[in-house]
Design an enzyme around this catalytic site. Structure first.
Site, PDB file in Angstrom:
ATOM      1  N   ARG A 115      -1.059  -2.589 -18.516  1.00  0.00           N
ATOM      2  CA  ARG A 115      -2.275  -1.921 -18.868  1.00  0.00           C
ATOM      3  C   ARG A 115      -2.342  -0.930 -17.593  1.00  0.00           C
ATOM      4  O   ARG A 115      -2.090  -1.153 -16.587  1.00  0.00           O
ATOM      5  CB  ARG A 115      -3.225  -2.947 -18.486  1.00  0.00           C
ATOM      6  N   LYS A 165      -0.937   0.540 -25.404  1.00  0.00           N
ATOM      7  CA  LYS A 165      -1.239   0.566 -26.643  1.00  0.00           C
ATOM      8  C   LYS A 165       0.063   0.657 -27.651  1.00  0.00           C
ATOM      9  O   LYS A 165       1.007  -0.404 -27.133  1.00  0.00           O
ATOM     10  CB  LYS A 165      -2.138   1.595 -26.951  1.00  0.00           C
ATOM     11  N   THR A 172      -2.848   6.100 -22.072  1.00  0.00           N
ATOM     12  CA  THR A 172      -2.793   4.781 -21.491  1.00  0.00           C
ATOM     13  C   THR A 172      -1.191   4.294 -21.650  1.00  0.00           C
ATOM     14  O   THR A 172      -0.694   4.861 -22.560  1.00  0.00           O
ATOM     15  CB  THR A 172      -3.838   3.507 -22.244  1.00  0.00           C
ATOM     16  N   TYR A 194       0.855  -1.314  -0.090  1.00  0.00           N
ATOM     17  CA  TYR A 194      -0.139  -0.122  -0.127  1.00  0.00           C
ATOM     18  C   TYR A 194       0.856   1.259  -0.043  1.00  0.00           C
ATOM     19  O   TYR A 194       1.753   1.403   0.817  1.00  0.00           O
ATOM     20  CB  TYR A 194      -1.012   0.065   1.104  1.00  0.00           C
ATOM     21  N   GLU A 200      -0.587   4.640  -0.608  1.00  0.00           N
ATOM     22  CA  GLU A 200      -1.291   6.215  -0.933  1.00  0.00           C
ATOM     23  C   GLU A 200      -0.359   7.339  -0.554  1.00  0.00           C
ATOM     24  O   GLU A 200       0.156   7.355   0.441  1.00  0.00           O
ATOM     25  CB  GLU A 200      -2.707   6.083  -0.094  1.00  0.00           C
ATOM     26  N   ASP A 258      -5.617  13.621 -25.126  1.00  0.00           N
ATOM     27  CA  ASP A 258      -5.462  12.174 -24.678  1.00  0.00           C
ATOM     28  C   ASP A 258      -4.706  11.347 -26.072  1.00  0.00           C
ATOM     29  O   ASP A 258      -5.352  11.005 -26.983  1.00  0.00           O
ATOM     30  CB  ASP A 258      -7.014  11.506 -24.920  1.00  0.00           C
TER      31      ASP A 258
HETATM   32  N1  DSN Z   1     -10.820   0.430 -25.510  1.00  0.00           N
HETATM   33  C1  DSN Z   1      -9.828   1.145 -26.121  1.00  0.00           C
HETATM   34  C2  DSN Z   1      -9.615   0.984 -27.475  1.00  0.00           C
HETATM   35  O1  DSN Z   1      -9.833  -0.113 -27.876  1.00  0.00           O
HETATM   36  O2  DSN Z   1      -9.400   1.850 -27.994  1.00  0.00           O
HETATM   37  C3  DSN Z   1     -10.092   2.700 -25.609  1.00  0.00           C
HETATM   38  O3  DSN Z   1     -10.324   2.939 -24.301  1.00  0.00           O
END
Ligand code: DSN
Length: 415
Positions: free
Chosen positions: A232, A226, A223, A51, A53, A197
């Site tokens: 993730r 990707k 994110t 933990y 925080e 984003d």
């Molecule tokens: N679910 C993602 C995507 O496939 O682009 C976006 O959050």
């Protein structure tokens, strides 16, 4: 994973099946990738037990000295990678990152502009069922009907008319370069803050193959899993001026304890992304997307906007008299994974959709190059000609597996 196999064979089986699915199938979901074994090891480490925080050096728990090391490394590497002065690596996801940006800049009821989900945007940019659409007054903008590019005239007109507090720019299904500079100018003109984003294109941005929003955006959210090819999770990049509001809006604003094992894995992935090979990888992601879009067009498929500038494309299936859901299912039977996707001005509901979204990050990670892209388009054409034929699907599935065996992902991995 001998311990898991002994203690929980059912979960071990599920993981083994997933290893096999990834190893022997062609993964074309544009938002997915395959992390390295080093990233997997960091994620599966004892840091999950801790933990923490708060932030490094200022935690609400004792014993945080080593997770502090991991979080500091992640932050510093993120800053170096994207050329910014501040980073928060705690968001559990892209939507959490966006939520923190919303709350750092706006109060409930404030006006915010975002690209419509139906035109390639994202749920967390203002969809009525998402927190963003429920808490804020969303003015969506769209792509133009002819070229399927973000309609910058419309963005400017809407911004002048509605004077939003925040303009969100970014997409989950937009195959063209995003003009962050002009978005920044529009935001300045109307006194709004820009939030970019870059979840889909973060890997490209990191190596300079897509323009960066960092000079124009108060917050750049992303994110990490990707094109960036990390675990993730989410992250937010910013500057000194906007940092304090960000910190308090991530924790205690919207999250409790950070996922320290994931933050350690983010640090590992960022280090990988700082190596020269990562740029070579991203160049191949783009080269493969160009090769795949050309091969699709040669096979008679239509592409939204006529092609792509980035790692993904949207295949408009209407000329083939197919629906997105149907084609997703047919490809799945042939060992190829895509997701159905609305095309701009789609006459079908989202669960049916007229298109599929196709991306090259994962297949590029396993080593596919231009010849394999041609092969993929050929499989698409054969499936499109006989979408319900079990024999065609079985034959292609065997070919898919044969090709994948030549490009192993995780050799020797067993659950
Ligand atoms: N679910 C993602 C995507 O496939 O682009 C976006 O959050």
């Amino acid at each position: 994973m001998t311990n898991l196999r002994k203690s929980d064979p059912e979960i071990a089986d599920a993981i083994q099946n997933e290893i096999n699915r990834q190893e022997f199938g062609v993964e074309l979901i544009a938002s997915e990738n395959n992390v390295t074994p080093a990233v997997l090891e960091a994620m599966g480490s004892v840091m999950t037990n801790k933990y923490a925080e708060g932030y490094p050096g200022r935690r609400y728990y004792g014993g945080c000295e080593f997770v502090d090391d991991a979080e500091r490394l992640a932050r510093n590497r993120a800053k170096e990678l994207f050329g910014c002065t501040r980073a928060n690596v705690q968001p559990h996801s892209g939507t959490q990152a966006n939520m923190a940006a919303f709350f750092a800049l706006c109060d409930p009821g404030d006006t915010v502009m975002g690209l419509s989900l139906a035109h390639g945007g994202h749920l967390s940019h203002g969809h009525p069922l998402n927190f963003s659409g429920r808490f804020f007054n969303i003015i969506p903008y769209e792509v133009d009907p002819e070229h399927h590019r973000i309609d910058m005239d419309q963005v400017r007109d809407l911004a002048k008319k509605h004077t939003p507090k925040m303009i969100m720019v970014g997409a989950s299904a937009y195959p063209r370069t995003i003009d962050f500079k002009t978005f920044g100018e529009i935001a300045d003109e109307v006194g709004a803050k820009l939030v970019a984003d870059i979840a889909h294109i973060a890997g490209l941005v990191a190596v300079g193959l897509h323009p960066s929003p960092i000079p124009y955006a108060a917050y750049t959210t992303t994110t990490t899993h990707k094109t960036l090819r990390g675990p993730r999770g989410g992250m937010i990049l910013t500057d000194k001026k906007h940092y304090k509001a960000l910190q308090t809006n991530v924790f205690p604003g919207i999250q409790g304890g950070p996922l320290m094992h994931v933050i350690a894995a983010k640090a590992v992935a960022f280090r990988e992304a700082l190596q020269p090979e990562f740029k070579t990888y991203q160049e191949q992601v783009l080269a493969n997307a160009q090769a795949l879009s050309a091969a699709f067009l040669a096979q008679g498929f239509d592409l939204v906007s006529g092609g792509t500038d980035n790692h993904l494309m949207l295949v408009d299936l209407r000329p083939k008299k197919l629906k997105g859901q149907q084609f997703e299912d047919s490809l799945h039977r042939a060992g190829i994974t895509v997701n159905k996707n609305a095309i701009p001005f789609d006459p079908e509901p989202p669960m049916v959709a007229s298109g599929v979204r196709v991306g090259t990050p994962a297949v590029t990670t396993r080593g596919f190059k231009e010849p394999e892209m041609k092969q993929i388009a050929d499989w698409f054409a054969r499936v499109a000609e006989a979408p319900d034929c079990e024999e065609t699907a079985a034959k292609i599935k065997a070919e898919v597996e044969e090709l994948c065996r030549k490009f192993p992902l995780y050799p020797g991995m067993e659950a």
